[in-house]
Design a protein around this motif. Structure first.
Motif, PDB file in Angstrom:
ATOM      1  N   LYS A  89       3.618 -18.687 -22.797  1.00 36.40           N
ATOM      2  CA  LYS A  89       4.990 -19.168 -22.641  1.00 36.40           C
ATOM      3  C   LYS A  89       5.560 -19.793 -23.892  1.00 36.40           C
ATOM      4  CE  LYS A  89       4.446 -20.475 -17.819  1.00 36.40           C
ATOM      5  NZ  LYS A  89       4.262 -21.661 -16.965  1.00 36.40           N
ATOM      6  N   GLY A  90       6.874 -19.639 -24.048  1.00 37.49           N
ATOM      7  CA  GLY A  90       7.540 -20.316 -25.147  1.00 37.49           C
ATOM      8  C   GLY A  90       8.615 -19.473 -25.800  1.00 37.49           C
ATOM      9  N   LEU A  91       9.309 -20.096 -26.746  1.00 34.61           N
ATOM     10  CA  LEU A  91      10.398 -19.458 -27.480  1.00 34.61           C
ATOM     11  C   LEU A  91       9.864 -18.845 -28.776  1.00 34.61           C
ATOM     12  CD1 LEU A  91      12.916 -22.324 -26.803  1.00 34.61           C
ATOM     13  CD2 LEU A  91      13.352 -19.930 -26.211  1.00 34.61           C
ATOM     14  N   TYR A  92      10.085 -17.553 -28.949  1.00 39.38           N
ATOM     15  CA  TYR A  92       9.644 -16.846 -30.155  1.00 39.38           C
ATOM     16  C   TYR A  92      10.869 -16.401 -30.957  1.00 39.38           C
ATOM     17  CZ  TYR A  92       5.110 -16.641 -27.836  1.00 39.38           C
ATOM     18  OH  TYR A  92       3.927 -16.981 -27.212  1.00 39.38           O
ATOM     19  N   HIS A 145      12.431  -6.357 -19.884  1.00 39.53           N
ATOM     20  CA  HIS A 145      11.456  -7.032 -19.027  1.00 39.53           C
ATOM     21  C   HIS A 145      12.141  -7.990 -18.063  1.00 39.53           C
ATOM     22  CE1 HIS A 145       8.425  -5.484 -21.802  1.00 39.53           C
ATOM     23  NE2 HIS A 145       9.277  -5.813 -22.754  1.00 39.53           N
ATOM     24  N   THR A 146      11.429  -8.328 -16.998  1.00 29.54           N
ATOM     25  CA  THR A 146      11.996  -9.252 -16.008  1.00 29.54           C
ATOM     26  C   THR A 146      11.236 -10.575 -15.972  1.00 29.54           C
ATOM     27  OG1 THR A 146      10.597  -8.368 -14.244  1.00 29.54           O
ATOM     28  CG2 THR A 146      12.755  -7.330 -14.536  1.00 29.54           C
ATOM     29  N   SER A 147      10.309 -10.750 -16.892  1.00 34.40           N
ATOM     30  CA  SER A 147       9.546 -12.005 -16.946  1.00 34.40           C
ATOM     31  C   SER A 147       9.576 -12.592 -18.349  1.00 34.40           C
ATOM     32  CB  SER A 147       8.115 -11.784 -16.473  1.00 34.40           C
ATOM     33  OG  SER A 147       7.491 -10.759 -17.211  1.00 34.40           O
ATOM     34  N   ALA A 148      10.545 -12.157 -19.136  1.00 35.99           N
ATOM     35  CA  ALA A 148      10.838 -12.718 -20.457  1.00 35.99           C
ATOM     36  C   ALA A 148      12.332 -12.486 -20.659  1.00 35.99           C
ATOM     37  CB  ALA A 148      10.035 -12.016 -21.549  1.00 35.99           C
ATOM     38  N   SER A 149      12.967 -13.297 -21.472  1.00 35.99           N
ATOM     39  CA  SER A 149      14.418 -13.185 -21.606  1.00 35.99           C
ATOM     40  C   SER A 149      14.866 -13.514 -23.019  1.00 35.99           C
ATOM     41  CB  SER A 149      15.106 -14.099 -20.590  1.00 35.99           C
ATOM     42  OG  SER A 149      14.623 -15.424 -20.717  1.00 35.99           O
ATOM     43  N   SER A 174      14.023 -15.906 -15.951  1.00 34.99           N
ATOM     44  CA  SER A 174      14.714 -14.812 -16.646  1.00 34.99           C
ATOM     45  C   SER A 174      16.169 -14.698 -16.206  1.00 34.99           C
ATOM     46  CB  SER A 174      14.004 -13.478 -16.395  1.00 34.99           C
ATOM     47  OG  SER A 174      12.749 -13.472 -17.049  1.00 34.99           O
ATOM     48  N   ILE A 175      16.417 -14.810 -14.893  1.00 33.04           N
ATOM     49  CA  ILE A 175      17.822 -14.627 -14.469  1.00 33.04           C
ATOM     50  C   ILE A 175      18.689 -15.830 -14.853  1.00 33.04           C
ATOM     51  CG2 ILE A 175      17.212 -13.031 -12.586  1.00 33.04           C
ATOM     52  CD1 ILE A 175      18.158 -15.312 -10.635  1.00 33.04           C
ATOM     53  N   LEU A 176      18.078 -16.983 -15.128  1.00 24.93           N
ATOM     54  CA  LEU A 176      18.855 -18.150 -15.561  1.00 24.93           C
ATOM     55  C   LEU A 176      19.231 -18.062 -17.041  1.00 24.93           C
ATOM     56  CD1 LEU A 176      17.036 -21.144 -13.828  1.00 24.93           C
ATOM     57  CD2 LEU A 176      19.103 -19.954 -13.092  1.00 24.93           C
ATOM     58  N   THR A 177      18.536 -17.232 -17.788  1.00 26.73           N
ATOM     59  CA  THR A 177      18.859 -17.046 -19.202  1.00 26.73           C
ATOM     60  C   THR A 177      19.444 -15.632 -19.362  1.00 26.73           C
ATOM     61  OG1 THR A 177      16.489 -16.631 -19.479  1.00 26.73           O
ATOM     62  CG2 THR A 177      17.273 -18.819 -20.061  1.00 26.73           C
ATOM     63  N   ALA A 178      19.245 -14.946 -20.478  1.00 28.49           N
ATOM     64  CA  ALA A 178      19.951 -13.671 -20.665  1.00 28.49           C
ATOM     65  C   ALA A 178      19.038 -12.458 -20.786  1.00 28.49           C
ATOM     66  CB  ALA A 178      20.835 -13.755 -21.906  1.00 28.49           C
ATOM     67  N   SER A 179      19.533 -11.321 -20.273  1.00 28.42           N
ATOM     68  CA  SER A 179      18.862 -10.035 -20.465  1.00 28.42           C
ATOM     69  C   SER A 179      19.508  -9.279 -21.618  1.00 28.42           C
ATOM     70  CB  SER A 179      18.971  -9.174 -19.202  1.00 28.42           C
ATOM     71  OG  SER A 179      18.270  -9.755 -18.136  1.00 28.42           O
ATOM     72  N   TYR A 186      16.155 -15.992 -29.911  1.00 25.06           N
ATOM     73  CA  TYR A 186      14.782 -16.172 -29.452  1.00 25.06           C
ATOM     74  C   TYR A 186      14.453 -15.294 -28.258  1.00 25.06           C
ATOM     75  CZ  TYR A 186      14.856 -20.223 -32.424  1.00 25.06           C
ATOM     76  OH  TYR A 186      14.947 -21.029 -33.523  1.00 25.06           O
ATOM     77  N   LEU A 187      13.206 -14.860 -28.222  1.00 22.67           N
ATOM     78  CA  LEU A 187      12.677 -14.279 -27.006  1.00 22.67           C
ATOM     79  C   LEU A 187      11.996 -15.424 -26.261  1.00 22.67           C
ATOM     80  CD1 LEU A 187      10.913 -11.004 -26.346  1.00 22.67           C
ATOM     81  CD2 LEU A 187       9.702 -13.085 -25.715  1.00 22.67           C
ATOM     82  N   PHE A 188      12.325 -15.558 -24.980  1.00 18.86           N
ATOM     83  CA  PHE A 188      11.735 -16.626 -24.168  1.00 18.86           C
ATOM     84  C   PHE A 188      10.670 -15.987 -23.263  1.00 18.86           C
ATOM     85  CE2 PHE A 188      13.369 -20.915 -22.252  1.00 18.86           C
ATOM     86  CZ  PHE A 188      12.075 -21.412 -22.238  1.00 18.86           C
ATOM     87  N   GLU A 189       9.431 -16.214 -23.613  1.00 20.24           N
ATOM     88  CA  GLU A 189       8.318 -15.666 -22.820  1.00 20.24           C
ATOM     89  C   GLU A 189       8.065 -16.614 -21.637  1.00 20.24           C
ATOM     90  OE1 GLU A 189       5.971 -13.748 -21.014  1.00 20.24           O
ATOM     91  OE2 GLU A 189       6.030 -12.746 -22.980  1.00 20.24           O
TER      92      GLU A 189
END
Lengths: 140, 140, 140
Positions: free
Chosen positions: C15-18, C44-48, C94-99, C119-122
């Motif tokens: 988990k985290g911001l990349y 993906h639906t488990s990273a945003s 994921s749905i609270l942030t952006a796709s 950032y990619l949010f894992e």
């Protein structure tokens, strides 16, 4: 097809939703865009963009209170507080809403629904000068 | 490049996630788009768009329960309740998810990941007729 | 106008911001885009995707803790737990942030604000190989 660009500046006076639909419409008129798409991008990490209810001000007041409660300030675990208690929460509130929006343009206007308005959501307590980039692809 | 536009209507029957990927695919086929990008825009402030897990229905059920709990109804501080207890929360839930989505098109299809589906998230209790605008830039 | 496309892969380690801004910039250079718009889409639906503060690492740490607290794991009502306690919460986060994100390009660079980074949010605990599609409309 044509690419048109400009930016708008919003002088905020503390937290809250600031309507910006009326700052975008004149640009569309001056560019004489009848059909296309308009991309909005906010160049900040402590203010964001939302589309919400534009008719009843109580809807916006509830959204403002909601955001205060969903993302509380002064949490003991906040570390990024160099600019104040509203610093870290402003970034949290920003990532929960939008940095970019893409809105179709039809018949010379943003194709918003009857009750929709575009808002800048200021998440900081103090006054800020916020910049939103407007990029439109003009089809006709 | 070519600009193609249409809209889809989703008849909702209360809160929840309604799959719409299969309503977009036929449009891409009829427009014979092989490559480009598809912009979706929802013209409402009490329903929104999300991309989420399309394989296991329990993932969507959890998302629906989650949203109920994250944004509770019947809070004493809600003022915008003219249309019921689900009125103000529906706007809150909308700004936390998306009003617009931009999805690449490749080889004639939305370039979704293996498990991704596009959903309309209805936030009101009663039945509604929801409109989503589809705007595609066709490259080939 | 020209359409340019590629994708980037991010190998996450929990988990985290990349940060991914620096993976997008070389593409813009190789495409010699001076002006246009860049659409990012995560498959993906488990990273945003998020745009947030890029200067002070403590801002990102707070965002990571915030998301853990806003969307707790191990709730009794979670049903979609086949892949672990982080499964269903990863879709919620994921749905609270952006796709998808659409970022203007000017003078050969993403038109980010001074403190903005992409950032990619894992949202998963284990290592994942994440793919982000990059689609750019080159105006000049």
């Amino acid at each position: 097809m044509e690419w048109l660009k400009d930016s708008i500046v919003i002088e905020t006076r503390g937290k809250g939703l600031y309507p910006i639909t009326n700052q975008i419409s004149p640009l569309l008129e001056s560019w004489q865009i009848m059909e296309g798409i308009c991309h909005l991008f906010i160049q900040h990490t402590s203010a964001s963009l939302v589309i919400s209810e534009s008719y009843d001000p109580s809807a916006r007041q509830d959204l403002e209170v909601f955001m205060e409660r969903l993302v509380p300030e002064n949490e003991s675990w906040h570390r990024h507080t160099i600019e104040g208690a509203d610093d870290s929460p402003s970034h949290m509130r920003s990532i929960l809403t939008a940095s970019s929006l893409s809105i179709p343009v039809d018949e010379g206007k943003l194709s918003l629904g009857t009750w929709q308005g575009v808002y800048l959501f200021e998440h900081r307590n103090h006054s800020h000068r916020r910049k939103v980039l407007i990029r439109c692809l003009k089809i006709s």
